[in-house]
Scaffold this motif. Structure first.
Motif, PDB file in Angstrom:
ATOM      1  N   SER A   1      -3.499 -16.277   0.763  1.00  0.00           N
ATOM      2  CA  SER A   1      -3.190 -15.082  -0.020  1.00  0.00           C
ATOM      3  C   SER A   1      -2.042 -15.430  -0.971  1.00  0.00           C
ATOM      4  CB  SER A   1      -2.770 -13.944   0.920  1.00  0.00           C
ATOM      5  OG  SER A   1      -1.970 -12.999   0.243  1.00  0.00           O
TER       6      SER A   1
ATOM      7  N   ARG B   1      -5.412  -9.791   0.759  1.00  0.00           N
ATOM      8  CA  ARG B   1      -5.069  -8.504   1.387  1.00  0.00           C
ATOM      9  C   ARG B   1      -5.127  -7.376   0.386  1.00  0.00           C
ATOM     10  NH1 ARG B   1      -0.707 -11.306   3.320  1.00  0.00           N
ATOM     11  NH2 ARG B   1       0.760 -10.265   1.936  1.00  0.00           N
TER      12      ARG B   1
ATOM     13  N   ARG C   1      -4.561  -2.774   0.064  1.00  0.00           N
ATOM     14  CA  ARG C   1      -3.743  -1.676   0.575  1.00  0.00           C
ATOM     15  C   ARG C   1      -4.276  -1.206   1.921  1.00  0.00           C
ATOM     16  NH1 ARG C   1      -3.962   3.587  -1.670  1.00  0.00           N
ATOM     17  NH2 ARG C   1      -1.988   4.506  -1.042  1.00  0.00           N
TER      18      ARG C   1
ATOM     19  N   LYS D   1     -15.435  -0.908  -8.622  1.00  0.00           N
ATOM     20  CA  LYS D   1     -14.106  -1.545  -8.689  1.00  0.00           C
ATOM     21  C   LYS D   1     -14.186  -2.959  -9.248  1.00  0.00           C
ATOM     22  CE  LYS D   1     -10.453  -2.706  -5.346  1.00  0.00           C
ATOM     23  NZ  LYS D   1      -9.712  -2.157  -4.203  1.00  0.00           N
TER      24      LYS D   1
HETATM   25  C1  BTN Z   1      -6.547  -3.307  -2.911  1.00  0.00           C
HETATM   26  O1  BTN Z   1      -7.683  -3.352  -3.362  1.00  0.00           O
HETATM   27  O2  BTN Z   1      -6.203  -2.473  -2.032  1.00  0.00           O
HETATM   28  C2  BTN Z   1      -5.506  -4.250  -3.451  1.00  0.00           C
HETATM   29  C3  BTN Z   1      -6.025  -5.639  -3.581  1.00  0.00           C
HETATM   30  C4  BTN Z   1      -4.989  -6.618  -4.066  1.00  0.00           C
HETATM   31  C5  BTN Z   1      -5.540  -8.018  -4.112  1.00  0.00           C
HETATM   32  C6  BTN Z   1      -4.579  -9.008  -4.696  1.00  0.00           C
HETATM   33  S1  BTN Z   1      -5.366 -10.548  -5.043  1.00  0.00           S
HETATM   34  C7  BTN Z   1      -3.830 -11.298  -5.307  1.00  0.00           C
HETATM   35  C8  BTN Z   1      -2.890 -10.761  -4.256  1.00  0.00           C
HETATM   36  N1  BTN Z   1      -3.013 -11.493  -3.013  1.00  0.00           N
HETATM   37  C9  BTN Z   1      -3.457 -10.747  -2.007  1.00  0.00           C
HETATM   38  O3  BTN Z   1      -3.636 -11.127  -0.840  1.00  0.00           O
HETATM   39  N2  BTN Z   1      -3.676  -9.487  -2.436  1.00  0.00           N
HETATM   40  C10 BTN Z   1      -3.369  -9.351  -3.845  1.00  0.00           C
END
Ligand code: BTN
Length: 243
Positions: free
Chosen positions: A17, A45, A47, A110
């Protein structure tokens, strides 16, 4: 003021991540503007503890911010980042709709999610990681259950945007929107291009679930809803899915 974005960056073909990597760097003193980005994530990850499907060919980036904000400004910061991505895509002729609080949509599905994670000292963040995930091209391995709700920019618009070109545009727009943050001037654009406002929404806040009308945004980017009995409430947590 100019934010020092991209003076330092790290690129990964694959990473668990980018938010986790950026957080580790921020804890050891990496400066504001440091960017971690990747071609794919194995443990992206989202929300509310959700995972973020992150196949090869997307833009997954995390920017270290050290903003002079309070905890109560975090929702406005997330909305401001959504506006920055919206503006960046406008530079490529693509107009997205923003769903409260952290998603961008094309054709009702989305294409981008945003996750802001802060480490606080009292009420002030020591740093905030602004994590942005954008689906650029179709993913043949997209799980069946995500197909009705997730899409990508190429499928919806026929436009292929190279990852680095979009990252440059996002960082430039992020710079502008962070300057606007104290005045909240981005909220007008957030409202005008909203996939939420004006809709009947299903609200989920833990065990609490109900249907209401989304009518506007508060100064802190909380969602103002109207219940069936005419009473109004500002939501600052949970989700509101347009019906
Ligand atoms: C969501 O859809 O709830 C939020 C998603 C956020 C994804 C981005 S990708 C780059 C960064 N690294 C992660 O693990 N999450 C964010």
């Amino acid at each position: 003021m100019e934010y020092p974005f991209m003076k330092q960056c790290q690129f990964y073909e694959e990473i668990d991540s980018t938010n986790s990597a950026a957080k580790a760097l921020a804890r050891t003193g990496a400066p504001e503007g440091f960017v971690v980005y990747a071609d794919r994530q194995t443990a992206g990850r989202g929300r509310l503890g959700k995972s973020f499907h992150s196949p090869k060919g997307g833009l997954y980036c995390s920017v270290i911010l050290r903003p002079k904000l309070r905890a109560c400004d975090m929702m406005a910061l997330t909305a401001a980042i959504a506006v920055a991505v919206h503006r960046a895509l406008l530079r490529f002729g693509i107009c997205t709709q923003m769903k409260w609080v952290n998603d961008l949509f094309l054709g009702g599905r989305k294409i981008c999610g945003i996750l802001c994670e802060g480490q606080f000292s009292g009420d002030m963040p020591e740093f905030v990681i602004a994590g942005i995930g954008i689906n650029l091209t179709p993913d043949p391995s997209l799980p069946t259950e995500l197909r009705p709700i997730v899409t990508d920019i190429l499928t919806e618009t026929g436009v292929f945007i190279p990852r680095e070109a979009l990252l440059d545009a996002v960082l430039s727009c992020l710079n502008d929107v962070l300057i606007e943050l104290p005045k909240r001037s981005f909220l007008e654009e957030y409202t005008r291009n909203s996939a939420t406002i004006g809709h009947i929404v299903r609200v989920s806040q833990g065990e609490r679930e109900f249907v209401a009308q989304a009518i506007g945004y508060a100064e802190d980017a909380g969602l103002i809803i109207r219940h069936a009995d005419g009473s109004e409430e500002v939501l600052r947590s949970g989700t509101a899915v347009p019906l």
